[in-house]
Scaffold this motif. Structure first.
Motif, PDB file in Angstrom:
ATOM      1  N   UNK A 222      21.815 -65.942 -65.055  1.00 25.32           N
ATOM      2  CA  UNK A 222      20.861 -65.880 -66.166  1.00 25.32           C
ATOM      3  C   UNK A 222      21.502 -65.238 -67.369  1.00 25.32           C
ATOM      4  N   UNK A 223      20.709 -65.114 -68.424  1.00 28.24           N
ATOM      5  CA  UNK A 223      21.226 -64.543 -69.667  1.00 28.24           C
ATOM      6  C   UNK A 223      21.330 -63.026 -69.576  1.00 28.24           C
ATOM      7  N   UNK A 224      22.277 -62.467 -70.341  1.00 26.33           N
ATOM      8  CA  UNK A 224      22.453 -61.023 -70.339  1.00 26.33           C
ATOM      9  C   UNK A 224      21.207 -60.286 -70.792  1.00 26.33           C
ATOM     10  N   UNK A 225      20.602 -60.794 -71.877  1.00 24.66           N
ATOM     11  CA  UNK A 225      19.446 -60.091 -72.443  1.00 24.66           C
ATOM     12  C   UNK A 225      18.205 -60.223 -71.565  1.00 24.66           C
ATOM     13  N   UNK A 226      18.236 -61.162 -70.608  1.00 23.20           N
ATOM     14  CA  UNK A 226      17.077 -61.336 -69.714  1.00 23.20           C
ATOM     15  C   UNK A 226      17.406 -60.748 -68.332  1.00 23.20           C
ATOM     16  N   UNK A 227      18.146 -61.531 -67.524  1.00 20.65           N
ATOM     17  CA  UNK A 227      18.440 -61.062 -66.162  1.00 20.65           C
ATOM     18  C   UNK A 227      19.288 -59.787 -66.170  1.00 20.65           C
ATOM     19  N   UNK A 228      20.289 -59.735 -67.056  1.00 21.17           N
ATOM     20  CA  UNK A 228      21.178 -58.566 -67.091  1.00 21.17           C
ATOM     21  C   UNK A 228      20.414 -57.305 -67.459  1.00 21.17           C
ATOM     22  N   UNK A 229      19.635 -57.414 -68.503  1.00 22.00           N
ATOM     23  CA  UNK A 229      18.868 -56.258 -68.969  1.00 22.00           C
ATOM     24  C   UNK A 229      17.874 -55.820 -67.877  1.00 22.00           C
ATOM     25  N   UNK A 230      17.246 -56.810 -67.236  1.00 20.28           N
ATOM     26  CA  UNK A 230      16.260 -56.488 -66.192  1.00 20.28           C
ATOM     27  C   UNK A 230      16.930 -55.757 -65.027  1.00 20.28           C
ATOM     28  N   UNK A 231      18.155 -56.171 -64.694  1.00 21.93           N
ATOM     29  CA  UNK A 231      18.853 -55.516 -63.577  1.00 21.93           C
ATOM     30  C   UNK A 231      19.250 -54.088 -63.943  1.00 21.93           C
TER      31      UNK A 231
END
Ligand code: NAD
Length: 495
Positions: A222-231
């Motif tokens: 996924x995208x950094x700002x979505x999946x990455x940030x959420x993780x």
């Protein structure tokens, strides 16, 4: 070769592994992103679409963290160190059995020449082997304490570990972080880069085939700002390992600070090789060039600065220029010295840097192969000489095949230049003077120093990480096992 999204199950190296590239791997099950959305992967050598991948988001990360928590409470959390080691050993074997196919996936996805991709796949196997052997050799200590007490320490897993990796060396970075985390008994949630994630998915499939219990390794593209940030901000994650840019690393550290969890940051670099007049130039030459252009310069530990003492300066520039003139650039599948950059965006960043070097002495460039696609993201390797140490090209990480050569007078000057950037990842020194070797090794501000060689990111056994803006914490070697575990002290009063 390209992977057609409509026929990807039949016509691609993905089919060899038998996973669905448009899915996440959560709790041992391949499943589409909860929002049903996908992103497309591009072949950087041709600009063609490779295939669709899942666009995982916060909901998928949440599901992956819950699956990892469940694994910690059940099968994986109860596995002994011996069992974890045996699992990693089986996984390493499977990786070795699939080196060719993994290399093909990586070459198509990252644009890495096949030979380099193969070396990365072998390194992934080597990480599995190393951490397989290490899993049951990390232990606590007994401590002298008060009369009537026995005190000791236990090394325990953190719990759920988050792994955010970039696109440039997916297999190596997954091997060093996920391998060490699993060896210590953590359950992992891996967020690969949106630009290249096929070998991360293949690795998950091989882990399942090797018998890893469900939920011990979850992969959410996924995208950094979505999946990455959420993780990085998930309250169920107890440790974050991040490899990527300085700016994203700072955001990840801020997120981790909110949850008060430890974070390892493996960031960028502007690594120097320092060549003294007494060096063995024939031995140095291939390292000076290759460590700068390997993976088209998209290597955190690339040696993008060459510091050369004045007595051998002109001779070495001529030799470097000769090497550069032979560097061929083209499609990753043609296995030349350099493939493309990862994306049009990365190419544009590197070209902007090259235009900032218009005032410099451009002494050599490589050559484009006749068959290179005009849609590929190719940049010719470029060598600049007589570069002032404070020039933007000598200070900032370019992340492309660009090297600057800087002359110096003596050891003090070399040290001041080598240590004169905000980074500190890797450095090397070429000299036959033993005392100078030791002085330089101690005075260089870097996480790794090589004497009379240069291991760009190499060395499964060697702790790796940076100082300054190159990050903090160490991965690789035994040191990583300490980072992926926490120490508990037990004091027993028995009179
Ligand atoms: P990047 O920081 O843009 O992305 C790295 C990863 O972080 C990707 O998976 C991305 O999706 C994710 N991400 C992006 N935004 C995020 C956010 N807000 N929160 C959480 N995750 C987010 O870096 P990049 O451009 O992919 O990689 C290039 C950089 O990585 C270079 O600076 C290079 O030096 C560095 N790098 C360092 C090492 C090392 O070991 N030190 C290794 C490889 C690359």
């Amino acid at each position: 070769m390209s992977i057609n999204p409509d026929t990807q199950q039949h016509a691609s190296p993905v089919a060899h592994f038998g996973f669905d590239a448009s899915c996440c791997f959560i709790g041992g099950v391949w499943q589409p992103a909860s929002g049903g959305e996908v992103l497309t992967l591009e072949n950087p050598s041709t600009g063609e679409t490779l295939c669709a991948i899942a666009r995982g988001d916060a909901a998928d990360i949440d599901a992956a963290v819950i699956a990892a928590q469940t694994a910690m409470q059940t099968g994986w959390g109860r596995a002994t160190a011996l069992e974890r080691g045996r699992f990693l050993s089986r996984l390493g074997r499977l990786v070795l059995d699939n080196v060719e196919q993994l290399a093909e996936l990586e070459a198509l996805d990252v644009g890495k020449p096949v030979k380099q991709a193969k070396a990365d796949a072998v390194a992934l196997a080597r990480y599995c082997e190393f951490y397989a052997g290490a899993a049951d050799k990390v232990h606590g200590e007994t401590l002298p304490y008060l009369e009537g007490y026995t005190a000791f320490t236990l090394r325990e897993p953190h719990g759920v570990t988050g792994h955010i990796v970039p696109w440039n060396y997916p297999m190596q970075i997954i091997g060093r972080s996920v391998g060490a985390a699993l060896a210590m008994g953590n359950a992992c949630v891996l967020k690969p880069a949106e630009e290249a994630c096929l070998t991360a998915l293949a690795f998950a499939e091989l882990a399942a085939q090797a018998g890893l219990p469900a939920g011990a390794l979850n992969v959410v593209p996924g995208l950094g700002a979505e999946a990455g940030q959420a993780l990085s901000s998930h309250s169920g994650v107890q440790h974050i390992s991040f490899t990527g840019s300085v700016s994203t690393g700072a955001k990840v550290q801020a997120s981790a600070a909110n949850s008060v969890v430890p974070v390892t940051l493996e960031l960028g670099g502007k690594s120097a090789q320092v060549v003294f007049d007494d060096a063995d130039l024939d031995a140095a030459l291939p390292f000076l060039v290759n460590a700068g252009v390997q993976n088209a310069g998209q290597t955190c530990s690339a040696s993008s600065r060459l510091l050369i003492q004045k007595g051998v300066y002109h001779q070495l520039i001529d030799q470097l220029a000769g090497r550069y003139a032979q560097l061929q650039v083209g499609d990753a599948m043609q296995d030349l010295a350099l493939g493309p950059l990862i994306s049009a965006r990365q190419k544009s960043i590197v070209e902007q840097y090259l235009s900032q070097g218009s005032d410099l002495d451009k002494v050599a460039v490589g050559v484009m192969h006749d068959d290179a696609s005009p849609q590929g993201h190719f940049v010719l390797p470029t060598l600049f000489a007589d570069v002032p140490p404070d020039h933007v090209l000598a200070q900032e990480e370019i992340f492309g095949p660009v090297q600057v050569v800087i002359p110096f007078e003596d050891e003090d000057a070399a040290l001041a230049i080598a240590n004169g950037t905000p980074y500190g990842l890797v450095a090397s020194v070429w000299t036959n003077d033993g005392a100078r070797q030791m002085r330089m090794a101690k005075a260089l501000r870097a996480g790794q120093v090589f004497i009379n060689n240069y291991g760009a990111g190499g060395g499964v056994e060697l702790p790796f990480g940076g100082v300054g803006k190159s990050g903090h914490g160490r991965e690789k070697g035994f040191e990583a096992l300490y980072g992926f575990s926490c120490l508990k002290t037990v004091a027993v009063s028995h009179g």
